[in-house]
Design a protein around this motif. Sequence first.
Motif, short mmCIF file in Angstrom:
data_model
loop_
_atom_site.label_atom_id
_atom_site.label_comp_id
_atom_site.label_asym_id
_atom_site.label_seq_id
_atom_site.Cartn_x
_atom_site.Cartn_y
_atom_site.Cartn_z
N THR A 298 -48.92 50.32 38.89
CA THR A 298 -48.67 51.75 39.06
C THR A 298 -47.69 51.99 40.20
O THR A 298 -46.71 52.73 40.05
CB THR A 298 -49.99 52.50 39.34
N ALA A 299 -47.92 51.36 41.34
CA ALA A 299 -47.01 51.51 42.49
C ALA A 299 -45.65 50.90 42.19
O ALA A 299 -44.60 51.48 42.51
CB ALA A 299 -47.62 50.86 43.73
N ALA A 300 -45.65 49.72 41.55
CA ALA A 300 -44.39 49.01 41.28
C ALA A 300 -43.51 49.80 40.32
O ALA A 300 -42.29 49.93 40.53
CB ALA A 300 -44.69 47.64 40.71
N SER A 301 -44.09 50.34 39.26
CA SER A 301 -43.28 51.09 38.29
C SER A 301 -42.74 52.37 38.89
O SER A 301 -41.70 52.88 38.45
CB SER A 301 -44.11 51.38 37.04
N ALA A 302 -43.42 52.93 39.89
CA ALA A 302 -42.91 54.13 40.57
C ALA A 302 -41.58 53.83 41.24
O ALA A 302 -40.65 54.66 41.25
CB ALA A 302 -43.92 54.63 41.59
N GLY A 303 -41.45 52.63 41.82
CA GLY A 303 -40.18 52.25 42.45
C GLY A 303 -39.05 52.19 41.45
O GLY A 303 -37.93 52.68 41.71
N GLU A 304 -39.31 51.62 40.28
CA GLU A 304 -38.29 51.55 39.23
C GLU A 304 -37.89 52.93 38.75
O GLU A 304 -36.70 53.21 38.51
CB GLU A 304 -38.83 50.71 38.07
N SER A 305 -38.84 53.82 38.59
CA SER A 305 -38.55 55.16 38.07
C SER A 305 -37.80 56.01 39.09
O SER A 305 -36.87 56.73 38.74
CB SER A 305 -39.85 55.85 37.66
N LEU A 306 -38.22 55.94 40.34
CA LEU A 306 -37.59 56.76 41.37
C LEU A 306 -36.10 56.43 41.51
O LEU A 306 -35.28 57.33 41.71
CB LEU A 306 -38.29 56.56 42.71
N VAL A 307 -35.76 55.17 41.36
CA VAL A 307 -34.36 54.79 41.56
C VAL A 307 -33.47 55.45 40.51
O VAL A 307 -32.30 55.75 40.78
CB VAL A 307 -34.22 53.25 41.54
N ALA A 308 -34.00 55.71 39.31
CA ALA A 308 -33.20 56.40 38.29
C ALA A 308 -32.81 57.79 38.77
O ALA A 308 -31.66 58.23 38.61
CB ALA A 308 -33.99 56.49 36.98
N GLY A 309 -33.77 58.51 39.37
CA GLY A 309 -33.46 59.84 39.86
C GLY A 309 -32.37 59.84 40.91
O GLY A 309 -31.58 60.79 41.00
N ILE A 310 -32.31 58.79 41.71
CA ILE A 310 -31.31 58.71 42.79
C ILE A 310 -29.96 58.26 42.26
O ILE A 310 -28.92 58.88 42.53
CB ILE A 310 -31.80 57.77 43.90
N ILE A 311 -29.92 57.17 41.48
CA ILE A 311 -28.62 56.63 41.06
C ILE A 311 -27.92 57.50 40.03
O ILE A 311 -26.70 57.41 39.88
CB ILE A 311 -28.76 55.19 40.52
N PHE A 312 -28.64 58.35 39.32
CA PHE A 312 -28.01 59.24 38.35
C PHE A 312 -27.33 60.42 39.04
O PHE A 312 -26.61 61.17 38.36
CB PHE A 312 -29.03 59.76 37.35
N THR A 313 -27.55 60.61 40.33
CA THR A 313 -27.07 61.83 40.99
C THR A 313 -26.37 61.57 42.32
O THR A 313 -25.22 61.96 42.51
CB THR A 313 -28.25 62.79 41.23
N ILE A 314 -27.03 60.91 43.26
CA ILE A 314 -26.52 60.79 44.63
C ILE A 314 -25.13 60.17 44.71
O ILE A 314 -24.30 60.60 45.52
CB ILE A 314 -27.52 60.01 45.51
N PRO A 315 -24.79 59.12 43.91
CA PRO A 315 -23.42 58.59 44.02
C PRO A 315 -22.34 59.63 43.80
O PRO A 315 -21.21 59.44 44.28
CB PRO A 315 -23.40 57.51 42.92
N ALA A 316 -22.65 60.72 43.11
CA ALA A 316 -21.66 61.78 42.92
C ALA A 316 -21.20 62.34 44.26
O ALA A 316 -20.03 62.72 44.42
CB ALA A 316 -22.25 62.90 42.06
N LEU A 317 -22.09 62.40 45.25
CA LEU A 317 -21.72 62.93 46.56
C LEU A 317 -20.69 62.03 47.25
O LEU A 317 -19.80 62.52 47.94
CB LEU A 317 -22.97 63.06 47.43
N VAL A 318 -20.82 60.72 47.06
CA VAL A 318 -19.85 59.79 47.64
C VAL A 318 -18.55 59.82 46.85
O VAL A 318 -17.45 59.82 47.41
CB VAL A 318 -20.44 58.37 47.69
N MET A 319 -18.67 59.89 45.51
CA MET A 319 -17.48 59.88 44.66
C MET A 319 -16.63 61.13 44.86
O MET A 319 -15.40 61.08 44.76
CB MET A 319 -17.92 59.75 43.20
N MET A 320 -17.25 62.27 45.18
CA MET A 320 -16.49 63.50 45.40
C MET A 320 -16.03 63.66 46.85
O MET A 320 -15.36 64.63 47.19
CB MET A 320 -17.30 64.72 44.98
N GLY A 321 -16.43 62.71 47.71
CA GLY A 321 -15.99 62.74 49.10
C GLY A 321 -16.85 63.58 50.01
O GLY A 321 -16.51 63.76 51.20
N ALA A 322 -17.96 64.11 49.52
CA ALA A 322 -18.85 64.91 50.37
C ALA A 322 -19.55 64.03 51.40
O ALA A 322 -19.81 64.47 52.52
CB ALA A 322 -19.88 65.64 49.51
N TRP A 323 -19.88 62.81 51.01
CA TRP A 323 -20.44 61.81 51.92
C TRP A 323 -19.44 60.67 52.05
O TRP A 323 -18.79 60.30 51.06
CB TRP A 323 -21.76 61.25 51.40
#
Length: 680
Positions: free
Chosen positions: A79-104
């Motif tokens: 249960t704990a391990a699969s949470a780590g796998e799932s959470l990373v999807a939420g981050i990698i589908f979105t946060i890199p956009a901030l770096v790609m657009m130059g905001a970060w």
Amino acid sequence: MTQPLPPPVVDPERSLPEITVKAVILGIVLAMLLAAANAYIGLLVGMTVSASIPAAAVSLGLLRLFRRSNILENNMVQTAASAGESLVAGIIFTIPALVMMGAWQGYLYWPMVAIAIVGGVLGVSFTIPLRRALIVEARLRFPEGVATAEVLKTGGVETDRSNSAEVPQDQSAASGFRLLVQAAGLGGLFKLMESGLGLLAGGVTTVKSGLGGHYLFSGGMTLSPALIGVGYIVGLNIAVLVFLGGVIGTLIGVPVNWLLSRESILVAAGIDSTLALEAFTPQQWAAIAAASWQKCRYIGVGAMMVGGLWSLVALAKPLASGIRASLSAYRASKTDGAKAPSRTETDTPFQLVILVALVSIIPLFFIFYLALGDYQHKLMVSALMTLLMLVLGFIFSSVAGYMAGLVGSSNNPISGVTIATVITSALILVTIMGKEGVASTLGPIAVIYLAALICSSAAIAGDNMQDLKCGHVVGATPWRQQLFQVIGVIAAALLIPLVLDVLDAGYGIGRPAAGGDPTKFLAAPQAGLMMTLATGIFGSGIEWHFILMGCALAVLLILLDRRQERRGAEFRFPVLAVAVGIYLPLGLSVPIFIGGLLADAIRRGANQVGATEAQARSNRGVLLASGLITGEALMGVVIAIYVAFIGQPGTAWQYAGLAGVASLMLICVYLYRQTIATKP
């Protein structure tokens, strides 16, 4: 008449240790490792796969080394391990956009940790009221939850090595662990020989011109055991559709676009338009093919937009029914207070869920407040974004939980939920903030922050429901599983920013790393899409010509899918699978397609054996495929660390392409033979 549910493996009246020190430590370690692995594979191909089954196998293999362990302890670890796998999807589908657009300028640690933890914890909270409605009353399939429970059953209920009278664990538990480790070793070795030593090629590509330069063929294949594993796990249907998307975007789109838009493509490729076609060098033809494909990717953007919105429309009615059933169950439990719920029906108290939602208002507000920088009206906009997060977060988390019950976590269209978030919030904010001045910069940033929170929440929601289904089968205590979900979220959240920073330095995310190989960066397709939508709505412009083509294609696919649904056909046409295939390079979809073919061949062969052996083959195949993914992905992270901080990898060998193809074929044979072997 509805048939009664089978009793859980562990009777509600029996109490076994669930929250133990070793379960907590192992859950945290696996959550971090699987988050790192899925960060790599998700950024590469735009899809993540459920980690519940491999986590269960690892847990069985490691906990059996201790004197005492039991099935509920193992369930908590996965249960704990699969949470780590799932959470990373939420981050990698979105946060890199901030770096790609130059905001970060890089992957900022504490903002990412705050987004991941708040979004993940809310995802758990939002789905707690839905557990009874979707699992007990609606009885949705939750395929990966059921499959994980089957893996956990192979270890027996309980072991006590100090008491010889105890029933020993089934040997298949140890076999499953060995298979997973063995496959991970192969996947890691392939990646080391490819990216580290240069003895194997990472892919083979070709660009050919014909008809005097008027026809342009561009094709290739990425050589990756991990992508074979992805195709195996998602199955033939999805693998075929991803490949179909690649065909549309590359084999059809590139030559047609070159034929119709030659001048603009030459400009994009940096080639003199007065130069005769016959004089183009192979490198120039490759640049032209790449420029043409970059335009065609926007067809995938349009298809994803329509597919994401359609998934919400299609789920509106069943979702409303699920929420009503959940509220009815909660009211009934309060009025029938004479009888306390059994251990296996005891969720986190509803009052605590409400308290978590209310307390989350404070960090949510400050996350948006800091993101809006020096915007004049940031107080009002931050309050609005906080409200949107709570409302849309609950709705979309409920959608994700429901979809996990229908199609599983690996096929859950989280991208569609995030697309809907970006479009809705961007349209609201552009109305309030406008497109002029600082608003044109800060508006898209606020949109991506909201998308990251909701995507993280929805990803965890689907995983939470899948794990609770597994717990329902084996007889776990729901509130304890919900606690372990939160533990997994926090553990992964603390590591994910570091992993993304390393991957960006070693390979490049969304664009090549400084001084890196321009052909080997991680595409981050969803993040690129989110950036395009957010910045486009705020005024930087969108390639509407190609996006409208994608919208039309999506409508056609929806009509085909509805027809297949009415016929009761097994093969369906989910739009998002085709859209991702269009958006990704064709080379990535080829090994996914091969993996799907392997899975189908093994499934057909399993029809000739008994149900027990068929289930065993299914478990072995998923473990082997997961091992290939995990091993290659973790080695990819290790190599990225080496490239970022130590030195450059080895130079490619002269025969690396041939050796890479041969090695990948041998791994396919290995996957097939080990899966169908009666005694692995």
